[in-house]
Design a protein around this motif. Structure first.
Motif, short mmCIF file in Angstrom:
data_model
loop_
_atom_site.label_atom_id
_atom_site.label_comp_id
_atom_site.label_asym_id
_atom_site.label_seq_id
_atom_site.Cartn_x
_atom_site.Cartn_y
_atom_site.Cartn_z
N UNK A 167 0.86 -1.18 0.00
CA UNK A 167 0.00 0.00 0.00
C UNK A 167 0.89 1.24 0.00
N UNK A 168 0.41 2.29 -0.64
CA UNK A 168 1.16 3.55 -0.61
C UNK A 168 0.97 4.17 0.77
N UNK A 227 6.82 6.29 -0.54
CA UNK A 227 6.92 5.45 0.64
C UNK A 227 5.76 4.47 0.65
N UNK A 228 6.11 3.19 0.76
CA UNK A 228 5.11 2.12 0.76
C UNK A 228 5.16 1.35 2.07
N UNK A 229 4.04 0.73 2.40
CA UNK A 229 3.96 -0.22 3.50
C UNK A 229 3.72 -1.58 2.86
N UNK A 276 8.57 -0.91 5.88
CA UNK A 276 8.50 0.39 5.23
C UNK A 276 9.47 0.32 4.06
N UNK A 277 9.00 0.70 2.88
CA UNK A 277 9.79 0.60 1.65
C UNK A 277 9.91 1.98 1.02
N UNK A 332 0.69 0.05 -7.27
CA UNK A 332 1.77 -0.08 -6.28
C UNK A 332 2.81 -1.12 -6.66
N UNK A 333 3.05 -1.31 -7.94
CA UNK A 333 4.05 -2.29 -8.41
C UNK A 333 5.33 -1.55 -8.79
N UNK A 334 6.08 -1.18 -7.78
CA UNK A 334 7.33 -0.47 -8.00
C UNK A 334 8.39 -1.44 -8.51
#
Length: 169
Positions: A34-35, A51-53, A71-72, A86-88
């Motif tokens: 999730x963002x 920043x993603x969770x 945390x990404x 959300x596919x970084x």
């Protein structure tokens, strides 16, 4: 060995292989992403910080204690739109840390805003990126930590525990 015994042996071997494959697939980790924040600009305005969770559940268990949350921090050129769904890209992940039971805070800026980086060259203090991970950011929870991204230096300021001295890189 009779034909019947050979068939039984083949069948038993096949069952062992299937059982192993089943156990492996049950243990596989599944994650949702999730963002966490809307994109923040890098200090030089050339990049965007997303920043993603990431929440992961180990397959084959119903034990919530085995669930992990990360945390990404993902960088991308400011000219590129945010990733769909959300596919970084994994190569754009510059920092990933597991969230523990203690509170953790992430912030971003240029190294020039922290006295700990005064020894850096002036240009790097102005245009580099500093990732701050504090309150509780133990080294054991860090899964990925890049020191540069597309030639841009990345510096870190973090604390292992709320009252611990900072670790500067």
């Amino acid at each position: 060995m009779t034909r019947r015994e050979a068939l039984v042996a083949v069948f038993q071997t096949g069952m062992v292989v299937l059982a192993g494959a089943f156990m492996t697939s049950c243990k596989k980790e599944s994650c949702t992403v999730e963002i966490s924040t809307v994109a923040v600009m890098t200090p030089d305005k050339q990049g965007a910080i997303d920043l993603y969770t990431k929440k992961c559940h180990e397959g084959g268990t119903n034990d919530p204690a085995k669930d992990k949350e990360y945390q990404v921090v993902v960088l991308r050129p400011v000219t590129e739109p945010p990733p769909q769904e959300n596919r970084y890209k994994e190569e754009d992940v510059v920092f990933e840390v597991e969230k523990g039971p203690e509170p953790m805070q992430l912030s971003f800026g240029n190294p020039g805003t922290l006295v700990y980086f005064n020894s850096l060259p002036e240009e790097e203090r102005k245009s580099g990126l500093a990732i701050e991970c504090y309150l509780s950011c133990p080294e054991a929870g860090i899964r990925k930590q890049l020191l540069s991204w597309h030639g841009k230096p990345i510096h870190y300021f973090r604390t292992e525990a709320p009252n611990a001295p900072p670790v500067v890189q």
